[in-house]
Motif scaffolding. Sequence first.
Motif, PDB file in Angstrom:
ATOM      1  N   THR A 151       0.750  -1.253   0.022  1.00  0.00           N
ATOM      2  CA  THR A 151       0.072  -0.025  -0.038  1.00  0.00           C
ATOM      3  C   THR A 151       0.844   1.259  -0.018  1.00  0.00           C
ATOM      4  OG1 THR A 151      -0.090  -0.252   2.333  1.00  0.00           O
ATOM      5  CG2 THR A 151      -2.081  -0.811   1.164  1.00  0.00           C
ATOM      6  N   LEU A 154       1.161   3.034  -3.237  1.00  0.00           N
ATOM      7  CA  LEU A 154      -0.316   3.419  -3.641  1.00  0.00           C
ATOM      8  C   LEU A 154      -0.698   4.677  -2.765  1.00  0.00           C
ATOM      9  CD1 LEU A 154      -2.563   0.362  -3.898  1.00  0.00           C
ATOM     10  CD2 LEU A 154      -1.408   1.366  -5.920  1.00  0.00           C
ATOM     11  N   SER A 155      -0.112   4.895  -1.708  1.00  0.00           N
ATOM     12  CA  SER A 155      -0.108   5.850  -0.560  1.00  0.00           C
ATOM     13  C   SER A 155       1.065   6.514  -0.272  1.00  0.00           C
ATOM     14  CB  SER A 155      -1.063   5.515   0.314  1.00  0.00           C
ATOM     15  OG  SER A 155      -1.480   6.454   1.074  1.00  0.00           O
ATOM     16  N   HIS A 168       6.439   2.629  -5.082  1.00  0.00           N
ATOM     17  CA  HIS A 168       5.593   3.347  -6.133  1.00  0.00           C
ATOM     18  C   HIS A 168       6.189   3.028  -7.380  1.00  0.00           C
ATOM     19  CE1 HIS A 168       3.355   5.910  -3.294  1.00  0.00           C
ATOM     20  NE2 HIS A 168       2.707   6.626  -4.550  1.00  0.00           N
ATOM     21  N   VAL A 171       4.933  -0.429  -8.872  1.00  0.00           N
ATOM     22  CA  VAL A 171       3.747  -0.212  -9.389  1.00  0.00           C
ATOM     23  C   VAL A 171       3.860   0.294 -10.696  1.00  0.00           C
ATOM     24  CG1 VAL A 171       1.478   0.699  -8.867  1.00  0.00           C
ATOM     25  CG2 VAL A 171       2.476  -0.105  -7.071  1.00  0.00           C
ATOM     26  N   CYS A 192      -0.567  -5.260  -3.547  1.00  0.00           N
ATOM     27  CA  CYS A 192      -0.180  -4.340  -2.272  1.00  0.00           C
ATOM     28  C   CYS A 192      -0.566  -4.523  -0.965  1.00  0.00           C
ATOM     29  CB  CYS A 192      -0.870  -3.132  -2.978  1.00  0.00           C
ATOM     30  SG  CYS A 192      -0.093  -2.420  -4.567  1.00  0.00           S
ATOM     31  N   ALA A 257      -2.846  -3.210  -9.871  1.00  0.00           N
ATOM     32  CA  ALA A 257      -2.149  -3.272  -8.448  1.00  0.00           C
ATOM     33  C   ALA A 257      -3.078  -3.431  -7.394  1.00  0.00           C
ATOM     34  CB  ALA A 257      -1.516  -1.749  -8.185  1.00  0.00           C
ATOM     35  N   ALA A 267      -8.261   1.666  -4.530  1.00  0.00           N
ATOM     36  CA  ALA A 267      -7.629   1.900  -5.796  1.00  0.00           C
ATOM     37  C   ALA A 267      -8.751   2.397  -6.674  1.00  0.00           C
ATOM     38  CB  ALA A 267      -6.469   0.935  -6.215  1.00  0.00           C
TER      39      ALA A 267
END
Length: 268
Positions: A151, A154-155, A168, A171, A192, A257, A267
């Motif tokens: 994660t 994604l964050s 990142h 991904v 993720c 992802a 997501a």
Amino acid sequence: MAADHTPTAGPLAGRHALVTGAGGGIGRAIATALAGAGARVSLAGRRAEPLRDLAAEIGTERALALPGFDVTDPTAVARGLETARAAFGPVGILVNNAGEAPSAAFEATGLELWNRVLAVDLTGVFLVTQAVLPDLKAQAPGARIVNVASTAGLSGYPYVAAYCAAKHGVVGLTRALALELARSGVTVNAVCPGFTDTPLLDGAIRTITGKTGRTAEEAAATLARANPQGRLVQPREVADAVLWLASPGASSVNGQAIPVDGGEVMAG
């Protein structure tokens, strides 16, 4: 070990899977799940003892320990891949799982730490994938690349800037390569995980205890609260997502992802 390509039972029977970082935590769970679905599994990692223990647990006719497999070293990757091919034939499923997540405030993140995290968590994915790609193309359609991101890909999270940047990157690499290989029959996806109950979580717990004075149990509970389900993800849950992506039924899933986090990151 002599080559033995005799099919075994299960949806992945006859497939050869290579899992990096297979010695513990998520990697161990993934390797066990793939073997349970019939794959022969090459267990890649740096430390011999946990890999050999896992190979013995799965069965040495279906699992091969590849110690000294340093994903940042092209020579070590090539040597390990040669051994894996000799045992089980060309690789048809690649799981890039090796990684590390040291914690440090951004201002205390030195160049050495930054370079090490990106080398293991991102460049390692690049090096291993490039080395294995000829096998995967030859095994298509049905060949798979599954990258274990986070994660954090994604964050954002405090005190793990290098890890966030690397994941990142994983991904982004997943999405780019998925499009590049879309017509080849090789799919490329990422899972993720959120905060997962593995030894890799210990660094985050130490950071919380050091900055707040909380106990390790209280720190773990804080991380669990990031998950809307109020718990840590279990390694087997991540392995099940990887197993699905590796299965014949996921042939149309490409460039995704997929968070495994109880709903922490949605997501879009």
